[in-house]
Motif scaffolding. Structure first.
Motif, PDB file in Angstrom:
ATOM      1  N   TYR A 196      28.265  -6.381 -46.198  1.00 52.88           N
ATOM      2  CA  TYR A 196      28.632  -7.593 -46.909  1.00 52.88           C
ATOM      3  C   TYR A 196      29.350  -8.605 -46.026  1.00 52.88           C
ATOM      4  O   TYR A 196      29.165  -9.793 -46.135  1.00 52.88           O
ATOM      5  N   ARG A 218      20.775 -10.811 -43.794  1.00 52.53           N
ATOM      6  CA  ARG A 218      22.058 -10.809 -44.497  1.00 52.53           C
ATOM      7  C   ARG A 218      23.139 -11.352 -43.566  1.00 52.53           C
ATOM      8  O   ARG A 218      23.968 -12.168 -43.966  1.00 52.53           O
ATOM      9  N   ASN A 234      30.315   0.132 -55.073  1.00 51.34           N
ATOM     10  CA  ASN A 234      30.512  -1.229 -55.540  1.00 51.34           C
ATOM     11  C   ASN A 234      29.595  -1.567 -56.695  1.00 51.34           C
ATOM     12  O   ASN A 234      29.565  -2.695 -57.161  1.00 51.34           O
ATOM     13  N   THR A 279      35.871  -3.932 -51.889  1.00 53.89           N
ATOM     14  CA  THR A 279      35.057  -4.423 -52.994  1.00 53.89           C
ATOM     15  C   THR A 279      34.486  -5.796 -52.711  1.00 53.89           C
ATOM     16  O   THR A 279      35.058  -6.613 -52.016  1.00 53.89           O
ATOM     17  N   ILE A 280      33.310  -5.995 -53.302  1.00 54.92           N
ATOM     18  CA  ILE A 280      32.670  -7.300 -53.297  1.00 54.92           C
ATOM     19  C   ILE A 280      33.253  -8.079 -54.453  1.00 54.92           C
ATOM     20  O   ILE A 280      33.372  -7.538 -55.538  1.00 54.92           O
ATOM     21  N   GLU A 315      18.116   4.174 -49.862  1.00 58.68           N
ATOM     22  CA  GLU A 315      18.352   3.146 -48.858  1.00 58.68           C
ATOM     23  C   GLU A 315      18.874   3.764 -47.562  1.00 58.68           C
ATOM     24  O   GLU A 315      18.468   3.386 -46.461  1.00 58.68           O
ATOM     25  N   LYS A 367      27.782   0.500 -50.922  1.00 57.08           N
ATOM     26  CA  LYS A 367      27.063  -0.276 -51.929  1.00 57.08           C
ATOM     27  C   LYS A 367      27.073   0.454 -53.261  1.00 57.08           C
ATOM     28  O   LYS A 367      27.161  -0.164 -54.324  1.00 57.08           O
ATOM     29  N   GLN A 387      26.395  -1.726 -56.625  1.00 58.43           N
ATOM     30  CA  GLN A 387      25.146  -2.413 -56.302  1.00 58.43           C
ATOM     31  C   GLN A 387      23.942  -1.485 -56.360  1.00 58.43           C
ATOM     32  O   GLN A 387      22.815  -1.927 -56.530  1.00 58.43           O
ATOM     33  N   LEU A 388      24.211  -0.194 -56.144  1.00 56.35           N
ATOM     34  CA  LEU A 388      23.106   0.759 -56.142  1.00 56.35           C
ATOM     35  C   LEU A 388      23.495   1.985 -56.943  1.00 56.35           C
ATOM     36  O   LEU A 388      24.664   2.356 -56.992  1.00 56.35           O
TER      37      LEU A 388
END
Lengths: 432, 288, 279
Positions: B238, B62, A408, B146-147, A419, A405, A410-411
């Motif tokens: 994800y 999720r 990416n 990757t997202i 987390e 994350k 996100q964090l």
């Protein structure tokens, strides 16, 4: 009366030569299947009344699943190889025979001959639970040829995080469209490396001295030491100096290094032979070094990885004795040397290492020498002994997820660390 | 005598299912109310704790939302695209037999191998997909890590895997449409589009009915291997759906209790989905 | 004239569409094939190659040597064959019952059968199922890998759906002729169901052929393992980089299923001569 005694004696003699069948399950695939079968065959020649059925089962998880199934069905295997992170699970399971118990009855095996770091990992409270067998540590490998090309000194591999960053900057190469075709470094996205860097900073992963003086109740990596690691990882990624793989993808990382897409890789010492032969095929020279550490830190050492051999309780004690004989054999000097030469895992004994040294082996194999030196230079402490915790796979998963994350976007590194801590602590609470 | 025939005929299926699926499944579902040790030798009754923990776990939530997206897209695309391709393959066009074998190939491969191959092609540096994209568009994407590309990757691989199954059934169905019917509409002067949607598609509705539910089931229950090999459920969680969550908890983390609870929840979800599906389907499916 | 050109253009468009789609579907397999005959240095080269440099079949020989591959393929063949047979027989019987009979409990039992699809058997049931197998003394046997899988809700559903499309008049006519339900099934229904039978055979065979987790748990010796287990043994995530051999193994394992499809393809596809030439 005499006749009966003679008869009983005869029966006992016959029984003692009766064949004992044991099962040995391992997770070493590919060419190592044959190597292991060869070693087991030698063992059987020396022990004609023991028949060993060797089975390559699959990954460590698959061995665990199959062992659980076999146990519940009442037909457990005798010797299983499991990864180092299964240690606490196995100790708590109640289904094993600790190696220490066998050593107490069998003075022919001197556990002090084992490398102290290896012995320490698999012992709790001075009691050795499983037999170390395939041990490894992380190592930095780098492309000497590429270093020369990029204006870096091929005999001066990076030793600190900031050196890795600056070296990587020099290694970046882009094509005419601005796509990156070469960059600095990679390592499999796996929490093992995070743990190594915590150990190098002499910091614990979990409380109660890494779970070695009491059951762990929470993780201890949400601190400055952990942050340094996450920030390093984040900076390298954000600046395009590192390529990340998916979780636990050792093959992809190796592939990146072999195809010269990256100039440096941190991977397991058990990859030495593979990287040497592949680099030769691709026409570049490689070197090895201790893994880089955060700036300004006193190098404390690395934790061993890999696996060990476990003895499973059986109804028939003779089978356990036979299993112990096999385990002893596999951990003996010459088999360990053959095992090391064939796989790259460390010989787990000091006398094996000394024998190799006398042969001049390490002169011919400088990379292996760096590997074992890094291990032997490790200062024994609870931090470098590694953590012992039942939910280790989940803790690693929590760290891996947090890293993914973070890279990416996100964090932030701090949030990611938090987390990871949260999820890991949740898992620890649910351990049963 | 005739009265017993149906019962006799369903007996073999029932016997096998009861012994080898129901009985173990009950045991498994029963364990969802326990905390179970790794080796199954210790159990502790915990009422609904496993379930409560799940509903408050953001990772499970999720997984739930990704499941919806993943299943919806995979099923819709693989059913409708299959219909379209089947129409093409039903034409008298040179090389059709060869095309069919090529198109069947993904079905023959195991899901693990499929994941491995797609992972390879989508490799950011040595993969072919990115190479083409980089040279043609100057775009370099790390598909797996990757997202949102990781989601695209697993969805594409899943669709790729289920298309052949659907295509084959549609071809079989198209082949069974009596030629007289086809000719009759041609004479009526209807054009290709109206013919397809007003006649062909409704005629194939039993097949569509079958394929949609089968695709849903395949996507909900068999996708864990593709996900494991391609993305390991990542980045983060994800691309983790419910079945992958079950695989992780049951197989990788040895958490028998929670894995059983998740399976029960999945089971109940599917019962609801099916109930709705069968009620709705009864109205829209035409048999001759 | 115009109609002819339109037909040609249509055919061309269809051809192009099919070619593109076939490339999409077949590309990964083609890649596997190329990797399997590629010399190892080029497997991970950049820029990535589509066509191999030279042909090296050693990978195939190697794949067969590392594990008793052929024996494992034989095991898979036997297991897949009997699973397919079992699933078809039980599925046809049950499907027929549900399609042609109304009986007490039909919806309920059908629901029960169908609901087995909602149990993630491969993940959840491995351990309890292994206990049952163990009690029956079937560990490391063919039976263990076949019998639990000889019933299938998918098959029951498939055949039920298909049998429902067979006109009632046929059945009435048969009944008037004095045929028993079994005779009607064998003499009328099945011959009319060739396409579906062919399709089901392929589906069942492929599913059985690609099974991994269960055979891995049940087989205790190499000579009882199956082909997917063989591939995994060659793969070993820990440190195999020889994708050439892995892909060679995959190709060998792929072969029987593709062959089966190629042979049975005509069963559910009417010959092209018969289509569209009428009238």
């Amino acid at each position: 009366m005499k006749k009966i005694l003679v008869l009983m004696f005869a029966i006992l003699v016959v029984l003692s030569f009766a064949e004992v069948k044991i099962q040995f399950w391992h997770a070493m695939g590919g060419w190592r299947i044959e190597l292991i079968q060869g070693m087991v065959n030698d063992f059987m020649k020396a022990n004609p009344n023991i028949k060993v059925e060797v089975q390559y089962v699959g990954s460590y998880e698959e061995i665990l699943a199959k062992t659980v199934a076999a146990l519940q069905a009442g037909t457990p295997p005798h010797v299983v190889q499991l990864n180092e992170i299964s240690t606490k699970k196995m100790i708590d399971s109640g289904v094993i025979v600790p190696v220490e118990d066998m050593i107490k009855k069998d003075p022919s095996f001197d556990k002090k001959k084992l490398l102290p770091q290896v012995l320490n990992y698999y012992s709790i409270g001075g009691k050795l639970y499983s037999m170390p067998w395939n041990s490894s540590t992380p190592l930095l490998f780098y492309n000497k040829t590429m270093f020369k090309q990029a204006g870096l000194d091929p005999n001066k591999p990076p030793r600190t995080f900031s050196e890795v960053i600056s070296y990587s900057r020099k290694l970046v190469k882009k094509d005419d469209k601005g796509n990156m075709i070469r960059t600095g470094i990679t390592w499999p996205l796996y929490a093992w490396f995070f743990e190594q860097w915590m150990a190098e900073q002499n910091k614990l992963l979990v409380d109660n001295n890494n779970g070695r003086t009491g059951n762990p109740t929470k993780v201890m990596f949400n601190n400055e030491a952990g942050l340094k690691i996450f920030e390093f990882w984040n900076t390298l990624t954000k600046e395009g100096l590192m390529i990340n793989t998916k979780k636990g993808d050792w093959t992809a990382a190796r592939q990146l290094f072999i195809s010269q897409t990256v100039g440096m890789i941190i991977t397991s010492t058990s990859d030495v032979a593979l990287l040497l032969s592949e680099s030769k095929k691709q026409g570049f020279e490689i070197g090895a070094a201790y893994i880089p550490i955060p700036d300004g830190v006193q190098r404390a050492g690395v934790i061993i990885g890999g696996g060990s051999l476990w003895l499973i309780k059986q109804k028939n004690q003779a089978e356990v004795e036979a299993a112990w004989k096999l385990v002893k054999y596999l951990a003996d000097v010459d088999p360990q040397i053959a095992w090391h030469k064939g796989t790259g895992y460390f010989p787990v004994r000091l006398d094996a290492k000394e024998k190799l040294e006398k042969e001049g082996y390490y002169k011919d194999n400088p990379l292996h020498y760096v590997a074992i030196k890094q291990l032997l230079d490790t200062i024994p402490s609870y931090a470098t002994m590694g953590a012992v915790v039942g939910v280790f796979p989940e803790i690693r998963n929590a760290i891996d997820n947090a890293v993914e994350k973070m890279i990416n976007g996100q964090l932030t590194p701090k949030q990611a660390l938090e987390e990871a801590e949260r999820e890991a602590n949740k898992a620890i609470k649910q351990y049963f | 005598m005739r009265k017993w025939v149906p019962y006799l005929f369903i007996l073999p299926t029932f016997l096998i299912i009861s012994i080898f699926i129901y009985y173990p499944a009950f045991n498994s579902f029963y364990l969802s109310f326990f905390k179970v040790s790794v080796f199954g030798n210790r159990k502790m009754f915990v009422w609904f704790d496993n379930y409560i923990d799940l509903f408050s776990d953001e990772r499970f939530v999720r997984a739930f939302s990704f499941t919806i997206v993943f299943t919806l897209v995979t099923v819709v695309v693989s059913v409708f695209l299959a219909f379209f391709i089947a129409l093409l393959l039903n034409q008298k066009v040179p090389g059709v037999r060869l095309f069919r074998t090529f198109i069947f190939a993904p079905y023959a491969v195991s899901t693990a191998v499929a994941g491995a191959l797609w992972g390879f092609m989508l490799n950011p540096v040595v993969g072919h997909v990115n190479y083409l994209m980089a040279r043609l568009f100057g775009v370099q994407v790390n598909w797996i890590t990757t997202i949102p590309y990781a989601a695209y990757a697993v969805i594409i691989a899943a669709i790729w895997k289920t298309l052949p199954f659907n295509i084959i059934f549609y071809i079989a169905g198209l082949q069974s449409i009596p030629d007289e019917l086809v000719e009759a509409t041609k004479l009526d002067g209807a054009n290709v589009w109206t013919r397809t949607w007003k006649l062909t598609f409704p005629l194939l509705s039993p097949i569509t009915y079958y394929l949609v539910i089968m695709s849903i089931i395949s996507s909900m229950f068999q996708s864990f291997a593709i996900i494991d090999v391609m993305t390991r459920g990542g980045p983060g969680d994800y691309t983790t759906n419910i079945i992958y969550r079950i695989y992780l908890d049951g197989f990788r983390f040895s958490k028998t209790g929670p894995a059983s609870a998740e399976s029960v929840i999945l089971f109940l979800i599917m019962i609801v989905v099916t109930a709705v599906y069968f009620k709705f389907g009864r109205k829209s499916v035409h048999y001759q | 004239m115009k109609k002819r050109t339109r037909k040609v253009v249509n055919t061309l468009l269809i051809e192009i569409g099919l070619i593109l789609f076939s490339i999409f579907m077949f590309a990964p397999i083609f890649l596997a094939f190329t990797m399997s005959i590629q010399s190892p240095e080029f497997v991970f080269s950049y820029p990535p190659k589509i066509f191999p440099r030279g042909i090296h079949f050693e990978n195939y020989l190697q794949a067969l040597k590392i594990v008793p591959f052929l024996r494992m393929m034989w095991n898979s063949l036997i297991i897949a064959f009997f699973i397919t047979l079992g699933k078809m027989v039980t599925g046809i019987l049950a499907g027929y019952a549900y399609a042609n009979f109304k009986f007490k409990g039909d919806t309920f039992t059908f629901g029960l059968i169908f609901s087995t699809l909602y149990i993630p058997a491969e993940i959840l049931l491995i351990i309890p199922l292994f206990q049952i197998i163990s009690k029956l003394n079937w560990v490391n046997t063919y039976q263990a890998m076949i019998i639990p899988f000889t019933a299938s809700a998918t098959n029951v559903f498939l055949f039920q759906q298909h049998f429902k499309t067979i006109p009632r008049d046929f059945e009435d006519a048969a009944r008037i002729d004095g045929a028993t339900p079994m005779q009607y099934l064998l003499k009328v229904v099945l011959p009319l169901s060739r396409p579906v039978i062919g399709g089901a055979a392929i589906i069942n065979f492929t599913y059985a052929w690609n099974m991994y987790l269960w055979p891995m748990i049940v087989a205790m010796r190499d000579d009882m393992k199956t082909v997917q287990v063989a591939i995994n043994m060659i793969m070993n995530a820990e440190s195999s980089n020889n994708w050439g051999i892995i892909m060679a193994a995959t190709m060998i394992a792929l072969f029987p299923t593709l062959l089966l499809f190629f042979l049975l393809q005509d069963l559910f596809v009417k010959s092209l001569v018969g289509t569209g030439l009428k009238g």
